[in-house]
Scaffold this motif. Structure first.
Motif, PDB file in Angstrom:
ATOM      1  N   SER A  71       0.435  -1.166   0.222  1.00 14.90           N
ATOM      2  CA  SER A  71      -0.508  -0.082   0.006  1.00 14.90           C
ATOM      3  C   SER A  71       0.719   1.451   0.072  1.00 14.90           C
ATOM      4  O   SER A  71       0.325   2.306  -0.353  1.00 14.90           O
ATOM      5  N   TRP A 271      -5.272  -3.116  -0.497  1.00 16.69           N
ATOM      6  CA  TRP A 271      -6.748  -2.479  -0.865  1.00 16.69           C
ATOM      7  C   TRP A 271      -8.036  -2.072  -0.268  1.00 16.69           C
ATOM      8  O   TRP A 271      -8.393  -0.647  -0.351  1.00 16.69           O
ATOM      9  N   VAL A 301      -9.228   5.012  -4.718  1.00 17.74           N
ATOM     10  CA  VAL A 301      -8.922   3.825  -5.750  1.00 17.74           C
ATOM     11  C   VAL A 301      -9.600   3.597  -6.714  1.00 17.74           C
ATOM     12  O   VAL A 301     -10.707   3.122  -6.734  1.00 17.74           O
ATOM     13  N   GLY A 306      -6.950  -0.585  -8.589  1.00 15.75           N
ATOM     14  CA  GLY A 306      -7.124  -2.025  -7.333  1.00 15.75           C
ATOM     15  C   GLY A 306      -7.073  -3.638  -8.190  1.00 15.75           C
ATOM     16  O   GLY A 306      -6.587  -4.259  -7.554  1.00 15.75           O
TER      17      GLY A 306
END
Length: 335
Positions: A71, A271, A301, A306
């Motif tokens: 991330s 995600w 996102v 994603g």
């Protein structure tokens, strides 16, 4: 004794009395091989999933560590995109301002704007009339009452030219070319701002790229070490499988599925972390933008990003598991 010794095969126990039928094939058919292959992969997948679920806490924290590492670069990349969207596109930041002569009529300025817009090096061209320029200057300068006392409008009309590509040499050549057009008093381009903007964007891209490489290596080490522990826990089982003729691909298969499952869990967690983090940060951004009279907000996102994150996590898990098994496979030969 003689009758028993010379009895026919059909008269023996289990004989049918019929001639044996012709064999259907000289080996398994393609359908049988395909079904066996699919069944082997299904069994490996189920076995890997079962082993992960038997250790839910350890599996969760492994996926969480991978998710945090995934991330970080994706989050920085999304923030760069949002910042770029806040400041407008960098092509627009590199606009060339063409200040027209005061005696140029609106028809001449509009005709020149249309001519410039057709150039292949130009993405767009916008004409701002003298009246519009004065009105905007009054609003932004706070000198509205003082400017009303002027006998006439001192501001010229302007054509804002947005280039197709941002390049210092090409922009300077385009500026010189536009400066020679009729009714153009001056062509102005802030090259310093273009260079600063380009440097900032490239710096951000290089930083994200370098951070991504470091975190990818860290992810491979994490997944490789995790798979290595699973291999050590099943060493005796693997040695028995190889002793009875199990191939390297058969031994490797469940660990590859295990790495891919770690990747799926890490990708989904990453995600969620990004979506929650951007939503949490968006509240402060919206409040700050409101103080400046802007309705800017952070974008979430995107679905494509994603899915790319999820696919990348699965590939990293698979590659890390393959490297770990390939390294220790020779050590698992039966003794």
């Amino acid at each position: 004794m003689s009758a028993t010794r010379h009895s026919k095969p059909a008269e023996r126990v289990g004989g049918s009395g019929h001639k044996p039928s012709k064999p259907e094939a000289d080996g398994p058919t393609f359908n049988h091989l395909l079904q066996a292959w699919l069944e082997s992969h299904r069994a490996s997948l189920v076995d890997s999933l079962r082993r992960l679920l038997k250790q839910p806490i350890g599996s969760f924290f492994t996926c969480l560590v991978m998710a945090i590492a995934l991330s970080l670069p994706m989050g920085l990349s999304l923030l760069l995109k949002n910042v770029e969207r806040l400041g407008g596109s960098w092509q627009r930041a590199a606009q060339i301002s063409l200040f027209m002569q005061l005696q140029a009529s609106p028809q001449e300025a509009e005709q020149l704007r249309a001519q410039i817009a057709e150039l292949p090096e130009v993405a767009a061209a916008e004409w701002i009339s003298r009246e519009q320029a004065l009105e905007e200057f009054q609003q932004q300068s706070g000198l509205g009452e003082a400017l009303k006392e002027l006998p006439e409008n001192p501001l010229p009309s302007v054509i804002l030219v947005t280039p197709e590509k941002v390049d210092k040499a090409n922009l300077e050549a385009l500026r010189l070319r536009l400066a020679e057009l009729p009714k153009v008093e001056q062509a102005q381009l802030d090259l310093v701002w273009v260079e600063r903007l380009t440097a900032i964007l490239k710096l951000g891209e290089h930083f994200v790229f370098g951070l991504s490489l470091l975190l990818v290596l860290a992810l491979l080490l994490v997944i490789g070490n995790t798979i290595r522990l699973h291999i050590e826990n099943r060493r005796i089982e693997i040695e028995v499988i190889k002793l009875v003729g199990g191939t390297d691909s058969y031994v490797r298969r469940p660990f590859l599925y295990m790495g891919a499952l770690y990747g799926v869990g890490a990708g989904l967690l990453a995600w969620l972390v990004l979506a929650f983090g951007l939503d949490w940060l968006n509240a402060a951004v919206v409040k700050l933008a409101g103080l400046y009279g802007s309705d800017f907000s952070l974008a979430g996102v995107p679905l494509a990003d994603g899915l790319s994150l999820l696919l990348g996590a699965v590939l990293l898990g698979y590659i890390g598991a393959w490297l770990a098994v390939a390294r220790h496979l020779n050590e698992l030969a039966p003794r």
